[in-house]
Design a protein around this motif. Structure first.
Motif, PDB file in Angstrom:
ATOM      1  N   PRO A   1      11.906 -10.401   0.433  1.00  0.00           N
ATOM      2  CA  PRO A   1      12.583 -11.705   0.418  1.00  0.00           C
ATOM      3  C   PRO A   1      12.364 -12.524  -0.848  1.00  0.00           C
ATOM      4  CG  PRO A   1      10.884 -11.632   2.121  1.00  0.00           C
ATOM      5  CD  PRO A   1      11.005 -10.258   1.567  1.00  0.00           C
ATOM      6  N   LEU A   2      11.399 -12.151  -1.675  1.00  0.00           N
ATOM      7  CA  LEU A   2      11.215 -12.842  -2.952  1.00  0.00           C
ATOM      8  C   LEU A   2      12.483 -12.771  -3.795  1.00  0.00           C
ATOM      9  CD1 LEU A   2       9.324 -14.304  -4.959  1.00  0.00           C
ATOM     10  CD2 LEU A   2       8.648 -12.044  -5.795  1.00  0.00           C
ATOM     11  N   TYR A   3      13.271 -11.729  -3.606  1.00  0.00           N
ATOM     12  CA  TYR A   3      14.480 -11.519  -4.403  1.00  0.00           C
ATOM     13  C   TYR A   3      15.739 -12.116  -3.761  1.00  0.00           C
ATOM     14  CZ  TYR A   3      11.275  -8.548  -6.877  1.00  0.00           C
ATOM     15  OH  TYR A   3      10.183  -8.090  -7.574  1.00  0.00           O
TER      16      TYR A   3
ATOM     17  N   ILE B   1       5.058 -21.704   4.395  1.00  0.00           N
ATOM     18  CA  ILE B   1       4.389 -20.492   3.943  1.00  0.00           C
ATOM     19  C   ILE B   1       2.912 -20.824   3.747  1.00  0.00           C
ATOM     20  CG2 ILE B   1       4.175 -18.793   2.093  1.00  0.00           C
ATOM     21  CD1 ILE B   1       7.206 -18.950   1.715  1.00  0.00           C
ATOM     22  N   VAL B   2       2.076 -20.112   4.496  1.00  0.00           N
ATOM     23  CA  VAL B   2       0.629 -20.287   4.403  1.00  0.00           C
ATOM     24  C   VAL B   2       0.054 -19.014   3.799  1.00  0.00           C
ATOM     25  CG1 VAL B   2      -1.506 -20.678   5.705  1.00  0.00           C
ATOM     26  CG2 VAL B   2       0.625 -21.791   6.424  1.00  0.00           C
ATOM     27  N   THR B   3      -0.770 -19.185   2.776  1.00  0.00           N
ATOM     28  CA  THR B   3      -1.391 -18.046   2.111  1.00  0.00           C
ATOM     29  C   THR B   3      -2.915 -18.148   2.225  1.00  0.00           C
ATOM     30  OG1 THR B   3      -1.446 -19.171  -0.029  1.00  0.00           O
ATOM     31  CG2 THR B   3       0.515 -17.839   0.471  1.00  0.00           C
ATOM     32  N   ALA B   4      -3.593 -17.088   1.843  1.00  0.00           N
ATOM     33  CA  ALA B   4      -5.050 -17.037   1.849  1.00  0.00           C
ATOM     34  C   ALA B   4      -5.529 -16.840   0.413  1.00  0.00           C
ATOM     35  CB  ALA B   4      -5.534 -15.892   2.723  1.00  0.00           C
ATOM     36  N   ALA B   5      -6.487 -17.637   0.007  1.00  0.00           N
ATOM     37  CA  ALA B   5      -6.957 -17.623  -1.384  1.00  0.00           C
ATOM     38  C   ALA B   5      -7.502 -16.258  -1.810  1.00  0.00           C
ATOM     39  CB  ALA B   5      -8.026 -18.694  -1.593  1.00  0.00           C
ATOM     40  N   CYS B   6      -8.083 -15.512  -0.885  1.00  0.00           N
ATOM     41  CA  CYS B   6      -8.676 -14.208  -1.217  1.00  0.00           C
ATOM     42  C   CYS B   6      -7.733 -13.043  -0.918  1.00  0.00           C
ATOM     43  CB  CYS B   6      -9.996 -14.041  -0.470  1.00  0.00           C
ATOM     44  SG  CYS B   6     -11.212 -15.319  -0.847  1.00  0.00           S
TER      45      CYS B   6
ATOM     46  N   GLU C   1       2.612 -13.865  -4.644  1.00  0.00           N
ATOM     47  CA  GLU C   1       4.035 -13.600  -4.432  1.00  0.00           C
ATOM     48  C   GLU C   1       4.615 -14.543  -3.373  1.00  0.00           C
ATOM     49  OE1 GLU C   1       4.341  -9.709  -1.602  1.00  0.00           O
ATOM     50  OE2 GLU C   1       3.098  -9.486  -3.394  1.00  0.00           O
ATOM     51  N   ALA C   2       3.860 -14.821  -2.320  1.00  0.00           N
ATOM     52  CA  ALA C   2       4.333 -15.739  -1.289  1.00  0.00           C
ATOM     53  C   ALA C   2       4.437 -17.160  -1.835  1.00  0.00           C
ATOM     54  CB  ALA C   2       3.405 -15.693  -0.083  1.00  0.00           C
ATOM     55  N   GLU C   3       3.478 -17.542  -2.662  1.00  0.00           N
ATOM     56  CA  GLU C   3       3.514 -18.874  -3.268  1.00  0.00           C
ATOM     57  C   GLU C   3       4.668 -18.988  -4.262  1.00  0.00           C
ATOM     58  OE1 GLU C   3      -0.509 -19.245  -4.666  1.00  0.00           O
ATOM     59  OE2 GLU C   3      -1.283 -19.449  -2.615  1.00  0.00           O
ATOM     60  N   ALA C   4       4.986 -17.903  -4.952  1.00  0.00           N
ATOM     61  CA  ALA C   4       6.140 -17.910  -5.861  1.00  0.00           C
ATOM     62  C   ALA C   4       7.434 -18.090  -5.073  1.00  0.00           C
ATOM     63  CB  ALA C   4       6.180 -16.612  -6.676  1.00  0.00           C
TER      64      ALA C   4
ATOM     65  N   GLN D   1       0.777 -23.975   1.806  1.00  0.00           N
ATOM     66  CA  GLN D   1      -0.643 -24.240   1.950  1.00  0.00           C
ATOM     67  C   GLN D   1      -1.430 -22.969   1.671  1.00  0.00           C
ATOM     68  OE1 GLN D   1      -2.240 -27.284   2.871  1.00  0.00           O
ATOM     69  NE2 GLN D   1      -3.997 -26.110   2.142  1.00  0.00           N
ATOM     70  N   ARG D   2      -2.362 -23.073   0.745  1.00  0.00           N
ATOM     71  CA  ARG D   2      -3.279 -21.958   0.484  1.00  0.00           C
ATOM     72  C   ARG D   2      -4.595 -22.286   1.183  1.00  0.00           C
ATOM     73  NH1 ARG D   2      -4.929 -20.712  -5.547  1.00  0.00           N
ATOM     74  NH2 ARG D   2      -2.784 -19.939  -5.646  1.00  0.00           N
ATOM     75  N   MET D   3      -5.043 -21.370   2.036  1.00  0.00           N
ATOM     76  CA  MET D   3      -6.289 -21.558   2.762  1.00  0.00           C
ATOM     77  C   MET D   3      -7.448 -20.989   1.948  1.00  0.00           C
ATOM     78  SD  MET D   3      -5.458 -23.284   5.264  1.00  0.00           S
ATOM     79  CE  MET D   3      -4.117 -23.716   6.336  1.00  0.00           C
ATOM     80  N   GLN D   4      -8.296 -21.881   1.477  1.00  0.00           N
ATOM     81  CA  GLN D   4      -9.449 -21.486   0.672  1.00  0.00           C
ATOM     82  C   GLN D   4     -10.472 -20.749   1.546  1.00  0.00           C
ATOM     83  OE1 GLN D   4      -9.385 -21.776  -2.612  1.00  0.00           O
ATOM     84  NE2 GLN D   4      -7.423 -22.817  -2.446  1.00  0.00           N
ATOM     85  N   GLY D   5     -11.163 -19.799   0.942  1.00  0.00           N
ATOM     86  CA  GLY D   5     -12.208 -19.066   1.658  1.00  0.00           C
ATOM     87  C   GLY D   5     -11.684 -18.102   2.698  1.00  0.00           C
TER      88      GLY D   5
END
Length: 149
Positions: free
Chosen positions: A69-71, A83-88, A94-97, A113-117
């Protein structure tokens, strides 16, 4: 959910689409994907390659937005996207892009939202009072807020 919402239905079909640590680019070699925070356990490239092959085989163009789906064109997504991502997680960039791409489209509300840790799959065994448990509760609250609007 992102690929289906952007490609299989008219954009106004869905009120919102929510994705937690999604895979949105099966075209880029997993060995080239790096987590924003390298202190956690990223998905090993060899495992990612196996998973990617489970979605499609070599006969298909992995830049097809029905696969990656990025394309997809940003205007094809529903009006509200979370869209929620994980920092690690090496899938986070790609999801954040994709979130940034959709956010540039007029009329789109994008919650990113990027979830730290947190690693990929962090919510599956998250315990209350931990970083992952707090991230899970925050994610569920954001999802409920988006869906109730």
């Amino acid at each position: 959910s992102l690929a289906a919402a952007a490609n299989l239905f008219p954009p106004e079909t869905f009120h919102s689409v929510l994705a937690v640590y999604p895979v949105v680019d099966l075209h880029t070699d997993p060995a080239l994907k790096t987590a924003p925070d390298t202190s956690g356990r990223a998905i090993p490239a060899v495992i990612s390659k196996i998973f990617d092959r489970c979605y499609t085989h070599a006969a298909y163009d992995t830049r097809d937005p029905r696969i990656s789906p990025l394309y997809a064109s940003a205007d094809r997504f529903p009006a509200r996207v979370m869209i929620v991502t994980a920092a690690c997680d090496n899938l986070a960039p790609e999801a954040e892009a994709l979130a940034e791409k959709i956010a540039k489209e007029p009329g789109k509300e994008v919650v990113r939202q990027r979830m730290q840790g947190c690693n990929h799959g962090w919510d599956k065994s998250a315990r209350p009072g931990t970083v992952q448990g707090d991230a899970r509760e925050k994610t569920y609250a954001m999802a409920a807020a988006m869906l109730s609007r």
